[in-house]
Design a protein around this motif. Structure first.
Motif: not given
Lengths: 430, 364
Positions: A332, A382-387, A407, A409-410, A412-413
């Protein structure tokens, strides 16, 4: 009078344009012309069809009733010639299609590997459905294949053919894999991961020639010849705009991209619009060149559809982000990650710093200018690129970002989170 | 290295070929042999399994079935974890399913049988185990067990479905789900993704829930009336045995597993299970959702293809819509197979930082 919108190409840019037109004009006549697959499919899934993870039907973007539901007409065929004076498309089977507004969303074709015979049946590409069908027939278990080209298509083909039981040699011209996006450390993680699957990964390995030796092909490589059963050339793509030659629709002499303004309208020909891989669009850095990316093709398609119905629109390239997968390793990125391999354009080093942390196959690199975060590059987790994009836009300092990484982090559980650790290194230079 | 799903369509057993049809017939035949003998409708069907159970020194055919079921789940789990074991969610989930099956659904009933006590399956509560709230059933149980089934069925399980999603049961505890998630892994892509199937599912699964409510209501009314109305008693008993045979045996057993190789693994869970229907209604208004990372979907189709409940996940992901669907069993495979990491299972009560920027949508 009903306006007839004709769209050449039914991949993501074309179909998004058609949907945008339909949303704006319930009565418009909309025709999609394509010689590829009858139904729009996810081109990025071709590797999954090749290896057997998906059927072609699984990759279709919408239900097969899309044409009926949206009242799109469909013409099957390849456009051979465009005549803007009579507003007519000439197809390979002799048929013609007239238009009021024309969208060129014809995408890319594979760039050829220099020194290969265009008709050589053992040399393959992997951009279009025809490429898939041809490679699928050739991909016999136990055969050896040279995948040439250290980019995203290369690694996808390598993974799919490896899964099909072929012996894969992955030949990369550059000093390390995917140098426009990965630095040497990240690339070594990727290469080790791919090697761990049993693929022969070779860097600094330019192919200087391909010649037939019996049924095999002999590749001339820096470390000696390599004999393989088939070759997949994944050395980039170029706009599939050859059929526009002589039509008067201007294409860029070097890139082959259709010359368009910020509204995606052709700069030479009225009522012609271009979108997706084949359009010479403005990048975030201000340069103009085709951008071969799913997300931008989708966005351009939507803008192009509005341009066709006559809206005043402007295609604006947002901040860069992307994702990819190298075998099992996810990637990512967001913001500006300058290419850092030798010979690449490296920005002035003053004021630039790089924060880097590796934890097995999980890595994170944050690039800053004068302490302000400019870009993120991550493998494995996995990361949240929108953050990340928000932080970049807010011009956050590295010291502000690192304690807040969670904040974004994305994962898997139940997966173990990737947290900033004291082992990370902070170095001068981007 | 994990095999992933790369070869799904190159496995003859996974592609509805002759081998799949044959396996479907074998599974169907096995379930007919299990359920028909001694049933209310075909009692004289030859019983081949009881002698085998006795030969193996097992008290009855149900424990033989439990043994075979456990073996199928263990073998399936090995296969499943070779493909998806790189995910900690799937590892923990799979070990939990095996522990519940081997501990609560096989060993405990076996020990009780050996001790000469009635077999109890703690992992099955009402309404999946439809008779667990019948007064007649509860009266035969020790008080603490009767209390367990009432509280679990009416309070604990619905509350967990609200806070964690119905997956806590359907993909972590339930035996039907457990078989689907392990032994069924080669067929998870065969679920019907069409809107027509979705409409059918909404009608059928809630109809079965209605039938359970009706049956349970009749049984309670019959018990409350005590010895009073003979007609009510007859109706209640008829409804009970009809439900038990047609839904409990034929639908959940014979079709539910028999159709694995042809229609995917969750035919019963999706179209018939009253527990899934009930917990799904709770889930729809609960905290569980699948968050969609904004604008990162490449529409590849892996999520929809490998959704065993036939949810067209991709349509949500492409449109930046978070997913709240009653049918979702939260197996987590969509999130796991997504090559761009777009999806995440979440149960946070607030859409806090990092919870994704997608819009909310309420879709049954």
């Amino acid at each position: 009078m009903t306006v007839h919108h004709v769209i050449v190409g039914n991949s993501i840019a074309g179909v998004e344009a058609a949907l945008a037109i339909r949303r704006r004009d319930a009565d418009a006549r909309i025709t999609l012309v394509s010689g590829e697959h009858a139904h729009p499919f996810a081109r990025v899934s071709l590797m999954y069809v090749l290896c057997g993870q998906l059927s072609l039907r699984d990759t279709e973007l919408h239900g097969r009733d899309l044409y009926e539901r949206m009242r799109f007409e469909r013409v099957h065929g390849w456009v051979r010639r465009v005549d803007p004076t009579t507003r007519t498309l000439h197809l390979d089977d002799g048929a013609t299609v007239g238009w009021d507004r024309l969208l060129l969303a014809v995408g890319s074709r594979a760039r050829r590997l220099p020194g290969t015979d265009p008709d050589d049946p053992a040399v393959h590409h992997f951009v279009r459905l025809e490429d898939l069908e041809r490679l699928d027939r050739a991909a016999v278990r136990g055969r050896s294949v040279a995948v040439v080209g250290g980019g995203l298509i290369g690694v996808e083909v390598a993974e799919a053919l490896h899964a099909r039981g072929l012996r894969v040699h992955f030949l990369i011209r550059e000093p390390w894999y995917f140098p426009v996006a990965l630095d040497g450390r990240e690339s070594e993680v990727v290469a080790a991961h791919i090697r761990g699957h049993g693929v022969d990964v070779r860097t600094r390995c330019a192919v200087s020639g391909v010649e037939p030796v019996g049924e095999k092909r002999r590749l001339r490589l820096p470390d000696g010849p390599l004999d393989v059963d088939l070759v997949v050339a994944a050395v980039g793509v170029e706009p599939a705009t050859g059929f526009l030659a002589g039509s008067g629709v201007a294409v860029h002499p070097q890139t082959g991209g259709v010359e368009v303004g910020d509204d995606l309208r052709s700069s030479s020909t009225p009522d012609v619009v271009a979108a997706g891989d084949c359009a010479q669009v403005a990048w975030a850095d201000g340069s103009r060149r085709p951008e071969q990316l799913w997300y931008t093709a989708r966005d351009q398609g939507r803008v192009a559809g509005l341009a066709m119905v006559g809206d005043e629109v402007r295609y604006r390239r947002g901040t860069w982000y992307n994702s990819a997968k190298f075998f099992d390793l996810e990637y990512t990125t967001a913001g500006w990650i300058p290419a850092s391999h030798p010979g690449a354009q490296v920005p002035p080093s003053e004021g630039w710093t790089t924060w880097y942390q590796a934890d097995g196959v999980r890595t994170l690199r944050v690039v800053c200018k004068d302490g302000v975060v400019k870009g993120f590059n991550a493998l494995g987790a996995r990361w949240d690129h929108t953050v990340w994009l928000r932080w970049i836009q807010e011009r956050r300092a590295l010291a502000w970002v690192l304690p807040r990484l969670a904040e974004s982090h994305f994962h898997e559980e139940l997966d173990r989170p990737f947290l900033a650790a004291p082992t990370a290194t902070l170095t001068e230079g981007a | 290295m994990h095999a992933g799903l790369l070869d799904t369509y190159r496995r003859p057993v996974s592609t509805r070929g002759g081998l799949a049809v044959l396996l479907s017939l074998v599974l169907t035949a096995f379930y007919l042999l299990l359920y028909l003998p001694g049933s209310a409708y075909v009692p004289s069907f030859p019983d081949l399994l009881t002698p085998i159970a006795h030969a193996l020194h097992l008290p009855d055919k149900w424990l033989l079935y439990g043994l075979l079921y456990s073996v199928a789940m263990v073998a399936g789990a090995v296969f499943m974890l070779r493909r998806h074991g790189n995910s900690r969610y799937h590892r923990i989930r799979t070990y939990t399913l095996l522990a519940v099956q081997i501990g609560l659904a096989f060993s405990l009933p076996l020990v009780l049988a050996v001790l000469g006590k009635p077999q109890v399956y703690l992992s099955y509560v009402w309404p999946l185990s439809y008779d667990k709230l019948f007064p007649g059933t509860l009266k035969q149980l020790p008080v603490y067990l009767a209390l367990y089934f009432v509280v679990a069925s009416l309070v604990v399980f619905p509350v967990l479905a609200f806070t964690k999603g119905k997956r806590f049961y359907c993909s972590w505890i339930c035996g039907c789900g457990g078989l689907a998630e392990t032994f069924g892994d080669p067929w998870r892509h065969l679920s019907d993704k069409s809107a027509r199937a979705w409409r059918f599912e909404q009608v059928s699964v809630h109809t079965v829930l209605g039938l359970v409510l009706l049956t349970t209501g009749l049984m309670i009314a019959d018990a409350a009336g005590a010895t009073g109305d003979g007609r009510l008693h007859g109706l209640a008993e008829h409804t009970r045995s009809a439900y038990g045979f047609f839904v409990g045996a034929l639908f959940s057993g014979v079709l539910g597993v028999g159709l694995y190789p042809l229609m995917g693994t969750r035919v019963w869970c999706r179209y018939g299970c009253p527990m899934a229907a009930l917990l799904g209604l709770v889930q729809k208004f609960g905290r569980f959702r699948i968050t969609v990372k904004k604008d990162m979907c490449i529409a590849c189709g892996n999520c929809s293809t490998y959704c065993e409940m036939g949810i067209d996940v991709r349509q949500y992901a492409m449109n930046n819509l978070d997913i709240k669907r009653a049918s979702c069993v939260g197996c987590g495979m969509c999130a796991h197979v997504c090559p761009r990491g777009v999806l995440r299972l979440e149960t946070r009560s607030d859409a806090g930082p990092g919870a994704g920027a997608g819009e909310w949508v309420l879709d049954l």
